[in-house]
Design a protein around this motif. Structure first.
Motif, short mmCIF file in Angstrom:
data_model
loop_
_atom_site.label_atom_id
_atom_site.label_comp_id
_atom_site.label_asym_id
_atom_site.label_seq_id
_atom_site.Cartn_x
_atom_site.Cartn_y
_atom_site.Cartn_z
N ALA A 208 0.61 -1.32 0.19
CA ALA A 208 -0.03 -0.02 -0.03
C ALA A 208 0.72 1.26 0.09
O ALA A 208 0.56 2.26 -0.54
CB ALA A 208 -0.89 0.02 1.05
N ILE A 209 2.23 1.22 0.47
CA ILE A 209 2.98 2.31 0.44
C ILE A 209 3.85 2.02 -0.78
O ILE A 209 4.06 3.13 -1.49
CB ILE A 209 3.83 2.29 1.59
CG1 ILE A 209 3.26 2.50 2.77
CG2 ILE A 209 5.12 3.46 1.58
CD1 ILE A 209 3.85 2.10 4.26
N ASP A 210 4.12 0.99 -1.28
CA ASP A 210 5.05 0.95 -2.35
C ASP A 210 4.54 1.26 -3.75
O ASP A 210 5.00 1.68 -4.72
CB ASP A 210 5.63 -0.32 -2.46
CG ASP A 210 6.51 -0.72 -3.59
OD1 ASP A 210 7.80 0.03 -3.61
OD2 ASP A 210 6.52 -1.44 -4.48
N VAL A 211 3.07 1.04 -3.87
CA VAL A 211 2.32 1.11 -5.02
C VAL A 211 2.35 2.46 -5.45
O VAL A 211 2.73 2.98 -6.75
CB VAL A 211 1.03 0.42 -5.01
CG1 VAL A 211 0.20 1.08 -6.38
CG2 VAL A 211 1.09 -1.22 -5.21
N PRO A 212 1.80 3.50 -4.71
CA PRO A 212 1.90 4.86 -4.82
C PRO A 212 3.31 5.29 -5.25
O PRO A 212 3.43 6.44 -6.24
CB PRO A 212 1.33 5.38 -3.63
CG PRO A 212 0.58 4.35 -2.85
CD PRO A 212 1.31 3.14 -3.38
N TYR A 213 4.40 5.01 -4.45
CA TYR A 213 5.73 5.41 -4.57
C TYR A 213 6.16 5.01 -6.10
O TYR A 213 6.66 5.72 -6.73
CB TYR A 213 6.47 4.78 -3.49
CG TYR A 213 7.93 4.94 -3.73
CD1 TYR A 213 8.51 6.23 -3.49
CD2 TYR A 213 9.14 3.89 -4.31
CE1 TYR A 213 10.03 6.48 -3.98
CE2 TYR A 213 10.30 4.19 -4.68
CZ TYR A 213 10.71 5.58 -4.35
OH TYR A 213 12.10 5.62 -4.54
N GLN A 214 5.93 3.63 -6.46
CA GLN A 214 6.30 3.30 -7.59
C GLN A 214 5.60 4.08 -9.05
O GLN A 214 6.09 4.43 -9.92
CB GLN A 214 5.96 1.73 -8.10
CG GLN A 214 6.62 0.62 -7.00
CD GLN A 214 8.32 0.96 -7.41
OE1 GLN A 214 8.86 1.22 -8.50
NE2 GLN A 214 9.26 0.63 -6.33
N LEU A 215 4.35 4.29 -8.62
CA LEU A 215 3.65 5.16 -9.84
C LEU A 215 4.33 6.44 -10.04
O LEU A 215 4.44 7.18 -10.87
CB LEU A 215 2.15 5.21 -9.32
CG LEU A 215 1.28 4.01 -9.54
CD1 LEU A 215 -0.16 4.26 -8.89
CD2 LEU A 215 1.38 3.43 -10.85
N TRP A 216 4.44 7.26 -8.66
CA TRP A 216 5.04 8.42 -8.61
C TRP A 216 6.65 8.46 -9.18
O TRP A 216 6.87 9.15 -10.11
CB TRP A 216 5.19 9.00 -7.32
CG TRP A 216 6.00 10.20 -7.04
CD1 TRP A 216 5.75 11.43 -7.42
CD2 TRP A 216 7.43 10.30 -6.75
NE1 TRP A 216 6.56 12.55 -7.23
CE2 TRP A 216 7.75 11.79 -6.69
CE3 TRP A 216 8.35 9.27 -6.42
CZ2 TRP A 216 8.86 12.09 -6.42
CZ3 TRP A 216 9.65 9.92 -5.98
CH2 TRP A 216 9.94 11.39 -5.97
N GLN A 217 7.33 7.40 -9.16
CA GLN A 217 8.62 7.20 -9.54
C GLN A 217 8.69 7.02 -11.11
O GLN A 217 9.42 7.62 -11.86
CB GLN A 217 9.48 6.14 -8.89
CG GLN A 217 10.82 5.90 -9.31
CD GLN A 217 11.83 7.16 -8.57
OE1 GLN A 217 11.36 7.55 -7.52
NE2 GLN A 217 12.93 7.25 -9.01
N HIS A 218 7.66 6.12 -11.62
CA HIS A 218 7.55 6.03 -12.93
C HIS A 218 7.17 7.20 -13.78
O HIS A 218 7.84 7.63 -14.74
CB HIS A 218 6.27 5.05 -13.26
CG HIS A 218 6.23 4.82 -14.56
ND1 HIS A 218 7.08 3.88 -15.55
CD2 HIS A 218 5.22 4.97 -15.50
CE1 HIS A 218 6.68 3.81 -16.70
NE2 HIS A 218 5.43 4.32 -16.74
N ASN A 219 6.22 8.08 -13.14
CA ASN A 219 5.85 9.13 -13.63
C ASN A 219 6.95 10.24 -13.82
O ASN A 219 7.09 11.17 -14.59
CB ASN A 219 4.41 9.78 -13.02
CG ASN A 219 4.06 11.17 -13.70
OD1 ASN A 219 3.44 10.82 -14.56
ND2 ASN A 219 4.40 12.36 -12.95
N LYS A 220 7.83 10.47 -12.65
CA LYS A 220 8.84 11.39 -12.56
C LYS A 220 9.90 10.92 -13.38
O LYS A 220 10.41 11.83 -14.00
CB LYS A 220 9.56 11.10 -11.09
CG LYS A 220 10.76 12.07 -10.69
CD LYS A 220 11.23 12.11 -9.36
CE LYS A 220 12.30 12.74 -9.19
NZ LYS A 220 12.78 12.53 -7.72
#
Length: 379
Positions: A208-220
């Motif tokens: 639940a913490i890693d999924v938003p982080y991965q989406l943000w990292q991919h977009n960045k």
């Protein structure tokens, strides 16, 4: 602070759909290994919790029958191999429900983030990754330090939960040896399934913490600079110079098609020099006369020239020519407030043709209202 690309430009803009599609073709999609692990452990744990007892009994029976061999079976190589193959098939069938649930989890988890993606570019050999200098830079980069810290934090968290589970169930685990085989296997399967479910819940919290982080990292990672967006727009739409050449070619093609319609006109109304409008009318096929060609200055001169070569009558009526040129597009019917004036011109042209054909008296030229130039508007 915004990141910079290789040209030193700040990447402050969101990635375009084309950039996202290109990244997907190259295998760059957001992925969360924690989400995949949580899904696999959840379904595997649920399967063991509800079906583990039955699976344990089946495996116990297979082991008992497999180790119960007659002297003839033990000494006959072919019969031993056949028995072993049969037992392996039965073992796979017994484990099939658990393995099937695990396979479903492994395939379904990526759909939640990034979706399935098959990219041959991602599996193509990239020898630049074999560069030891680049490898060392990646190992000692800030990103590697962050990933190491995340891995240690996840390990400590999961180890803490696992330790608590072992401490809480230590009595039941120690008592398994005193239980009958069938009951012990069922109890052990339920304990393992319960442990898997608890660890899956732990992995779920991490995911639940890693999924938003991965989406943000991919977009960045895929963000673009303004110059990159401009270059992409040029590649997609073409440069302004190319678009200008295309527009000029389109205009030239349209003008040629228009000139091909002039010989089919019934009359060309002129200004006399600045404007020329070719009109055609077929009472059987048209509700009203239509403009088949029009132009000003050079184009008007070319229309008059083609009309002369094709024996199309030319009628000089400056107010009507200006009104038609201003208010009627090529291929459109003339507006209702110009019906009378155009009808007078066409009637005159038809009368002149008949007079010349039969040697009759030439008709009187009609006087076109001078107020048409200012009053005519589109309907």
């Amino acid at each position: 602070m915004a990141e910079e690309n290789e040209n030193g430009q700040e990447r402050t803009e969101q990635p375009t759909s084309k950039r996202l599609e290109q990244a997907r073709e190259q295998g760059q999609v957001p992925r969360s290994t924690d989400l995949n692990a949580a899904a696999v452990m959840l379904l595997a744990g649920g399967g063991l919790y509800f079906m583990g007892g039955r699976l344990g009994l089946q495996l116990n029976e297979l082991m008992r029958t497999g180790l119960t061999l007659s002297r003839e079976d033990a000494l006959d190589e072919k019969r031993a191999l056949a028995t072993f193959a049969t037992d392996m098939v039965h073992t796979m069938l017994a484990c099939a429900p658990i393995l099937g649930l695990t396979l479903v989890a492994a395939l379904a988890a990526p759909m939640a983030i990034g979706g399935w993606n098959v990219s041959f570019s991602a599996i193509a050999p990239d020898f630049t990754k074999l560069n030891p200098v680049s490898g060392l830079q990646r190992m000692f980069s800030v990103k590697s330090a962050v990933e190491l810290a995340k891995a240690l934090a996840k390990f400590l968290f999961i180890a803490l939960v696992a330790g608590c589970l072992l401490w809480k169930n230590s009595g039941e685990l120690m008592g398994l040896g005193a239980e009958p085989v069938a009951a012990g296997l069922t109890h052990a399967a339920r304990l393992v399934g319960h442990a898997f479910l608890m660890l899956a819940g732990t992995m779920g919290l991490i995911a639940a913490i890693d999924v938003p982080y991965q989406l943000w990292q991919h977009n960045k990672k895929l963000k673009m600079s303004r110059e990159e967006i401009k270059e992409e727009a040029k590649e997609s739409d073409g440069s302004p110079e190319m678009k200008g050449r295309i527009r000029r070619a389109q205009h030239e093609l349209a003008r040629r098609r228009m000139m091909q319609e002039v010989p089919k006109a019934d009359v060309v109304v002129t200004n006399p020099t600045h404007f020329a409008v070719a009109i055609r009318y077929d009472e059987k096929r048209m509700r009203a006369p239509i403009v088949v060609a029009k132009g000003a200055d050079v184009i008007a001169a070319r229309i008059r020239e083609i009309a002369t070569e094709s024996n199309v009558p030319i009628f000089e009526a400056p107010p009507l020519a200006r009104a038609l040129h201003r208010n009627v597009e090529i291929g459109d019917e003339i507006p209702s407030n110009l019906y009378v004036a155009v009808a007078q011109v066409l009637t005159y042209i038809y009368q002149v043709k008949n007079a010349r054909r039969y040697g009759a008296v030439m008709p009187q030229r009609p006087a076109i209202d001078s107020g048409l130039d200012s009053d005519a508007t589109k309907h």
